[in-house]
Design a protein around this motif. Sequence first.
Motif, PDB file in Angstrom:
ATOM      1  N   VAL A 148       0.850  -1.189   0.000  1.00  0.00           N
ATOM      2  CA  VAL A 148       0.000   0.000   0.000  1.00  0.00           C
ATOM      3  C   VAL A 148       0.889   1.244   0.000  1.00  0.00           C
ATOM      4  CG1 VAL A 148      -1.889  -1.178   1.193  1.00  0.00           C
ATOM      5  CG2 VAL A 148      -0.101  -0.009   2.531  1.00  0.00           C
ATOM      6  N   PRO A 149       0.329   2.419  -0.264  1.00  0.00           N
ATOM      7  CA  PRO A 149       1.121   3.648  -0.138  1.00  0.00           C
ATOM      8  C   PRO A 149       1.696   3.778   1.262  1.00  0.00           C
ATOM      9  CG  PRO A 149      -0.936   4.087  -1.289  1.00  0.00           C
ATOM     10  CD  PRO A 149      -1.042   2.685  -0.764  1.00  0.00           C
ATOM     11  N   ARG A 161       1.071  -0.395   7.609  1.00  0.00           N
ATOM     12  CA  ARG A 161       0.932  -0.688   9.035  1.00  0.00           C
ATOM     13  C   ARG A 161       2.273  -0.885   9.718  1.00  0.00           C
ATOM     14  NH1 ARG A 161      -2.874  -5.719   8.178  1.00  0.00           N
ATOM     15  NH2 ARG A 161      -1.652  -5.709   6.252  1.00  0.00           N
ATOM     16  N   VAL A 162       3.233  -1.439   9.001  1.00  0.00           N
ATOM     17  CA  VAL A 162       4.548  -1.661   9.598  1.00  0.00           C
ATOM     18  C   VAL A 162       5.236  -0.325   9.856  1.00  0.00           C
ATOM     19  CG1 VAL A 162       6.805  -2.739   9.287  1.00  0.00           C
ATOM     20  CG2 VAL A 162       4.748  -3.907   8.484  1.00  0.00           C
ATOM     21  N   LEU A 163       5.199   0.556   8.865  1.00  0.00           N
ATOM     22  CA  LEU A 163       5.806   1.874   9.031  1.00  0.00           C
ATOM     23  C   LEU A 163       5.155   2.621  10.191  1.00  0.00           C
ATOM     24  CD1 LEU A 163       7.774   4.025   8.016  1.00  0.00           C
ATOM     25  CD2 LEU A 163       6.024   4.759   6.383  1.00  0.00           C
ATOM     26  N   VAL A 190       6.352  -0.636  -0.952  1.00  0.00           N
ATOM     27  CA  VAL A 190       5.290   0.369  -0.895  1.00  0.00           C
ATOM     28  C   VAL A 190       4.794   0.672  -2.302  1.00  0.00           C
ATOM     29  CG1 VAL A 190       6.182   1.397   1.228  1.00  0.00           C
ATOM     30  CG2 VAL A 190       6.895   2.313  -0.979  1.00  0.00           C
ATOM     31  N   ALA A 191       3.520   1.038  -2.384  1.00  0.00           N
ATOM     32  CA  ALA A 191       2.909   1.368  -3.668  1.00  0.00           C
ATOM     33  C   ALA A 191       3.170   2.833  -4.007  1.00  0.00           C
ATOM     34  CB  ALA A 191       1.411   1.098  -3.619  1.00  0.00           C
ATOM     35  N   TRP A 198       5.658  -0.507  -7.696  1.00  0.00           N
ATOM     36  CA  TRP A 198       6.073  -0.637  -6.314  1.00  0.00           C
ATOM     37  C   TRP A 198       7.478  -0.071  -6.154  1.00  0.00           C
ATOM     38  CZ3 TRP A 198       4.700  -6.485  -5.125  1.00  0.00           C
ATOM     39  CH2 TRP A 198       3.308  -6.651  -5.242  1.00  0.00           C
ATOM     40  N   ALA A 199       7.805   0.342  -4.946  1.00  0.00           N
ATOM     41  CA  ALA A 199       9.161   0.758  -4.607  1.00  0.00           C
ATOM     42  C   ALA A 199       9.675  -0.119  -3.469  1.00  0.00           C
ATOM     43  CB  ALA A 199       9.194   2.223  -4.191  1.00  0.00           C
TER      44      ALA A 199
END
Length: 271
Positions: A58-59, A64-66, A87-88, A94-95
């Motif tokens: 996800v962006p 949630r981890v971040l 991340v999106a 993705w990156a």
Amino acid sequence: MTKVAVLQMTSGIDPEANARTIVAALEAAAGEGATMVFTPEMSGLIDRDRKRAALSVVPEGEDRVLAAVREASVRTGVWAALGSLAVAREDGRWANRGFVIDGSGGIAARYDKIHMFDVDLATGESWRESNAYAAGDSVVTVETPAGRLGLSICYDIRFPALFEALGRARCDLIAIPAAFTVPTGQAHWHLLQRARAIEASAYVVSAAQVGKHEDGRATYGHSLAIDPWGEVLLDLGGERARLGFAEIDPARIAEVRAQLPSLANRQTIAT
């Protein structure tokens, strides 16, 4: 002297479980007097099934981890060099993105992995990171409690130009978080890590993934801390997930650079 913690993980396909592991490491690091925790590449999710993984990519504002790591840094005051998360991006790609989180939970730096792991190994393993991920294009450094930190991710280690740029930036330490395959790790991991520390006259801190993962892959482990002379200060082995500690000594950096001033002596070579 600054104490840092190095987290060796066996990340799986559940981001919330991985987040709990990282948060526990920050809490343990705080109890040991460490100012920073370094985590591996893909700390939040390791899943080679990209269709399943897409449900969790996800962006960054929704990750949630971040969010959990930022909250833990606020509670503990410990910085986190979060090796990378998937991340999106806004363009749908993705990156493979690393983050440095400061002791108040702010994002002090971001780094998108520049070199994509597109290889076919003799063991039969085949990887095409570029099929899903977009490459970054920026060299990133950031001031931290342990000194000026240069950022890289895993396969970047094989491309000296990035580390020459980090050396020119006079980094005190360089993070090389990784999820190295077992065959490439056995052949090159320690050799490349020590070389990067020596040529930059800087500490290298390399948190790594280890063991058999839920998606079926195996990673090499051997999270390392290496001093500017190339001496291995910490090696967490290749057997299990664990937390280790190392000391970053600014005097050691100055000593090595005075003895062997390769950064000052470096010349530009025309091609």
